[in-house]
Design an enzyme around this catalytic site. Structure first.
Site: not given
Ligand code: FAS
Ligand code: PHB
Length: 389
Positions: A72, A200, A292, A296, A384
């Site tokens: 991704h 998200y 979450p 991480k 990220y």
């Protein structure tokens, strides 16, 4: 029994450490409270940083991840009915792999069996002894029989509820914690993902996340109340609430199907310091927990293992204490940066019931600044995909 390193816990941290040590000729045994099937049955993380992938390759268990994992190059942040892509590849030239923690655990278990590593499953009442001496011991019961492991070091990889952190004297341990006033209700469903990448969602009804495991299996989350129980959320209610939080295009692409797993996870930020006491070293969730939202948790377990594996290799191969003495401070520097990022993503994207009007305006401004600034998106991207080890 005598071994060089006794590892408590056969989750990703314990299994990965065990595999790396075996590969470099350092003997170890893993003591796990549950059965292998129980460990595999826990549905958890889905995003793998490059550092974690490199470590799995180093451990010789990355083949299936590279074959089946999904590369991704970005994520989408959704709010006010619009989606905004954070393009990791364009911003920082990096990516992540989508590959379930369950599969990583399966690959590590297979690697350990192939390497002849010993894992004692259903080890009961594990206890740690003389951890501040140079001859620590671990005791446990199996099938009603008491056992003792003499070792040089103990790796506490037994998660948040394990015995290892509790074996460090309270006078020595300093803990830091923030408990969030909500949880995540997650389902696994054998339907294609809503989108090619993760979405998200920050919505006034609450956070949502559209994730995946494979091109035919989705992992979907909605923020829920801490009073909620899984039985309060039949699939129909879950999908109805999720659709209230998604934009029209995502709703149109959402394919509903029967959940094959459904669970509620509380959210907390937690760090225990130091991550070492005498011959005991904490790694993974035994030492720290992140919400979450930043993906991480699993990846921090991997970086702890990287530092601990290097420290133990220095000790046994180069007769040096340096790595061992530096382990806690070195691991905590990266842990706290991941705690910050996970707290920031959680604060920006969730509905906090007690937030004031000012707080809610700040949240909205945080999102609007993020999508308007290359610098802000670059900062999100570099955290990220994983900060350097
Ligand atoms: P683990 O908790 O995975 O493993 C610890 C092991 O120790 C377990 O197998 C346990 O049975 C064993 N153990 C405990 N006490 C013991 C004892 N006394 N004796 C022997 N063995 C003992 N992270 C993400 O990045 N994304 C997510 O979406 C995500 N979702 C999560 C959902 C839930 C419900 C939970 C709890 C965590 C989630 N996490 C997520 C975080 C998760 O992936 C962890 O970071 C990861 O499992 C950490 O791995 P370990 O440190 O190995 O701990
Ligand atoms: C998941 O797929 O389980 C997942 C992905 C990203 C997150 C949290 C969970 O931030």
């Amino acid at each position: 029994m005598r071994t060089q390193v006794a590892i408590i816990g056969a989750g990703p941290a314990g299994l990965l450490l065990g595999q790396l040590l075996l590969k470099h000729g350092i003997s170890n045994v893993i003591l796990e409270r549950q059965s292998a099937d129980y460990v595999l049955g826990r549905i958890r993380a889905g995003v793998v940083e490059k550092g974690t992938a490199d470590l799995l390759d180093e451990a010789g268990v990355g083949t299936r991840m590279h074959k089946e994992g999904l590369i991704h190059n970005g994520i989408e942040i959704a709010f006010s009915d619009a989606r905004h892509r954070i393009d990791f590849h364009n911003l920082i030239g990096k990516s992540v792999i989508i590959y379930g923690q369950t599969e990583i655990t399966r690959d590590l278990m297979a690697g350990r069996a192939a390497a002849g590593g010993e894992t004692v499953y259903q080890a009961e009442d594990v206890s740690l002894h003389e951890i501040d001496s140079d001859r620590p011991k671990v005791r446990y019961r199996k099938n009603g029989e008491e056992h003792e492991v003499e070792c040089d070091f103990i790796a506490g990889c037994d998660g948040f509820h394990g015995v290892s952190r509790r074996s460090i004297p309270e006078s020595v341990l300093q803990t830091y914690e923030r408990v969030y006033p909500f949880g995540w209700l997650g389902i696994l469903v054998d339907k294609p993902p809503v989108s090619e990448e993760l979405i998200y969602v920050g919505h006034e009804r609450g956070f949502a996340l559209c994730s995946m495991r494979t091109p035919t299996r989705s992992r979907l989350y909605i923020q829920c109340s801490l009073e909620d129980r899984v039985e309060d959320w039949p699939d129909e209610r879950f999908y109805e609430e999720l659709k209230q939080r998604l934009d029209a295009e995502a709703v149109a692409r959402l394919q509903e199907g029967p959940s094959i797993e459904k669970s509620i996870a509380p959210l907390r930020s937690f760090v225990a310091e130091p991550m070492r006491y005498g011959r005991l070293f904490l790694a993974g969730d035994a030492a720290h927990i992140v919400p979450p939202t930043g993906a991480k948790g699993l990846n921090l377990a991997a970086s702890d293992v990287h530092y601990l594996w290097q420290a133990l290799t220095d000790f046994y191969k180069r007769n040096s204490q340096a790595g061992i003495d530096a382990y806690s401070a070195r691991a905590l520097r990266r842990v706290w940066k991941a705690e910050r990022f996970s707290w920031w993503m959680t604060s920006m994207l969730h509905h906090f019931p007690d937030n004031s009007g000012f707080d809610r305006r700040l949240q909205r401004t945080e999102l609007e600044y993020l999508i308007s600034s290359r610098a802000a998106m670059t900062a999100l991207a570099e955290n990220y995909v994983g900060l350097p080890y």
